[in-house]
Write an enzyme that holds these catalytic residues in place. Sequence first.
Site, short mmCIF file in Angstrom:
data_model
loop_
_atom_site.label_atom_id
_atom_site.label_comp_id
_atom_site.label_asym_id
_atom_site.label_seq_id
_atom_site.Cartn_x
_atom_site.Cartn_y
_atom_site.Cartn_z
N HIS A 172 0.72 -1.04 -0.05
CA HIS A 172 -0.05 0.00 0.10
C HIS A 172 0.81 1.27 0.01
O HIS A 172 1.93 1.20 0.23
CB HIS A 172 -1.09 -0.12 1.12
CG HIS A 172 -1.79 1.13 1.27
ND1 HIS A 172 -3.05 1.18 0.52
CD2 HIS A 172 -1.72 2.50 2.12
CE1 HIS A 172 -3.51 2.56 0.92
NE2 HIS A 172 -2.75 2.93 1.59
N ASP A 208 -15.20 4.16 8.90
CA ASP A 208 -14.26 4.85 8.46
C ASP A 208 -14.54 5.78 7.43
O ASP A 208 -14.36 6.83 7.40
CB ASP A 208 -12.86 4.08 7.78
CG ASP A 208 -12.09 5.01 7.12
OD1 ASP A 208 -11.36 5.89 7.80
OD2 ASP A 208 -11.81 5.08 5.84
N ARG A 220 -14.23 14.09 9.46
CA ARG A 220 -12.93 14.82 9.42
C ARG A 220 -12.63 15.85 8.62
O ARG A 220 -12.15 16.92 8.93
CB ARG A 220 -11.87 13.48 9.61
CG ARG A 220 -11.82 12.69 10.68
CD ARG A 220 -11.10 11.35 10.54
NE ARG A 220 -9.71 11.73 10.19
CZ ARG A 220 -8.73 10.78 9.39
NH1 ARG A 220 -9.35 9.77 8.96
NH2 ARG A 220 -7.52 11.27 9.05
N SER A 247 -7.38 4.58 9.96
CA SER A 247 -8.24 4.77 8.69
C SER A 247 -7.67 3.71 7.42
O SER A 247 -8.20 2.84 6.91
CB SER A 247 -8.37 6.09 8.31
OG SER A 247 -8.75 6.25 6.70
N LYS A 293 -8.39 -0.56 6.32
CA LYS A 293 -8.75 -1.05 4.96
C LYS A 293 -7.81 -2.15 4.61
O LYS A 293 -7.95 -2.69 3.43
CB LYS A 293 -8.67 0.16 4.00
CG LYS A 293 -9.85 1.11 4.14
CD LYS A 293 -10.21 2.39 3.49
CE LYS A 293 -9.29 3.50 4.22
NZ LYS A 293 -9.52 4.72 3.96
N1 URA Z 1 -6.06 7.73 3.57
C1 URA Z 1 -6.77 7.12 4.16
O1 URA Z 1 -7.31 6.01 3.62
N2 URA Z 1 -7.10 7.64 5.34
C2 URA Z 1 -6.79 8.77 5.79
O2 URA Z 1 -7.03 9.27 7.05
C3 URA Z 1 -5.68 9.52 5.14
C4 URA Z 1 -5.34 8.99 4.02
#
Ligand code: URA
Length: 432
Positions: free
Chosen positions: A82, A161, A168, A183, A187
């Site tokens: 990632h 999220d 946010r 966050s 994932k």
């Molecule tokens: N990428 C994400 O998936 N979440 C964040 O909070 C910032 C960057």
Amino acid sequence: MTFADLIEKKKQNQQLTEVEIDWLIKSYLKEDIADYQMASMLMAIWFNGMTEKETAALTKAYVESGITYDISDIQGFKADKHSTGGVGDKTTLVFAPLVASYGIKVCKLSGRGLGQTGGTIDKLESFPGWKSEISDNEFKKVINKVGMSLMSQNEGLVPADKKIYALRDVTGTVDSIPLIAASIMSKKLVIENDSLILDVKMGNGAFMKTLTEAENLAQAMIGIARQHNRQIAIMITDMNKPLGKAIGNALEVKEAWDSLNGKGPEDFNHLVATAVAITLVQAQLFDDFDIAYQSVCQKMQTGEAAHIFEEFVKAQHGNFSVIKNYDKHFAVANSLEIKAMSSGYVNFTNANQLGLLSMRLGAGRATKKDKIDFAAGIYLNADSGSRVNKGDTIMTLFTNKGIDPNWIDMAYQTFEISQKQTKTPVILKIIK
Ligand code: URA
């Protein structure tokens, strides 16, 4: 205990328990907690941070809020990769075939781009017909046949999220290390891979602007991985300049194809080979990183993994021939060369602006609904740190739009030419 008590607790910088965090996330999703209350909690977290345990509990609550992917019936070691997002970052397209060429399975969920950084799914859609929305069964079938598959993140992936990120975004709480870490990692944890290599970008084209911020984010994500028993390694890499020479969807796919055939740019090849070599050591196929790295470089030189990329694109219904006949399929109405105004050493210093410029040329989306022009983008003809003469082409802009003179000003703001050579490494730090 009420939600107000929990806000008070966090405001006083006391640690929330796993049960409390689980309850607050579930209650927020059920709409038992209002946006204004959650916004207050997020701001308390922004100011006081979270411990490793709290961050892991938040990540767990995120993961449990939605679907997870069961890939336990796929045999062999399963690796994931990632990037926190950068300009010209086409690493996955080369990483995955190389890793798969060693018999490791790459089972990856990917996203689309928004703003100045591109998304892997958008890049792959340069192949007409290529499909990212495939069933779980097809995903597994492609992995078993080719060794790798990428599918787009389901709309319902980690709903907690998604809801909290939207809040946010409008409450000044995006740039909180524990919130970003939870966050991103949630994932990754929804799919049970054996290892993860994370590329944390640092610089003006990235979320993290300084090395210290990037290191803090890296440590937070390592903490989450530790609490969830997931093998992880992190590379912190430079995003003051773009990665490689190509920015824009089809241009980047072409550069990835070149890299798989021994013709990629040096910085990009080095970053990919490092990520693959770390994965090979994580999978215990090699004990020694340097030997793994040499093996990967050799495969890149001989083009041994290129056929895997081609098979993967075809297995997901893409017409691969377009990349082999690039000029025919991705011709543009306008191309514009940006020339050096003086002689000296060129240095690209503003990846962020190059990403924005590429977006304006048609390569990216300002809003979710915008359509992408796969042929649009920028090619950096000059290498960062190399000597150029006045009048040499520094970069070429490709677009199907009418030329906007502002683009030329924007392009000249992205590099400098000086009498002193500066060469900065692409990988700034590796944390295992
Ligand atoms: N990428 C994400 O998936 N979440 C964040 O909070 C910032 C960057």
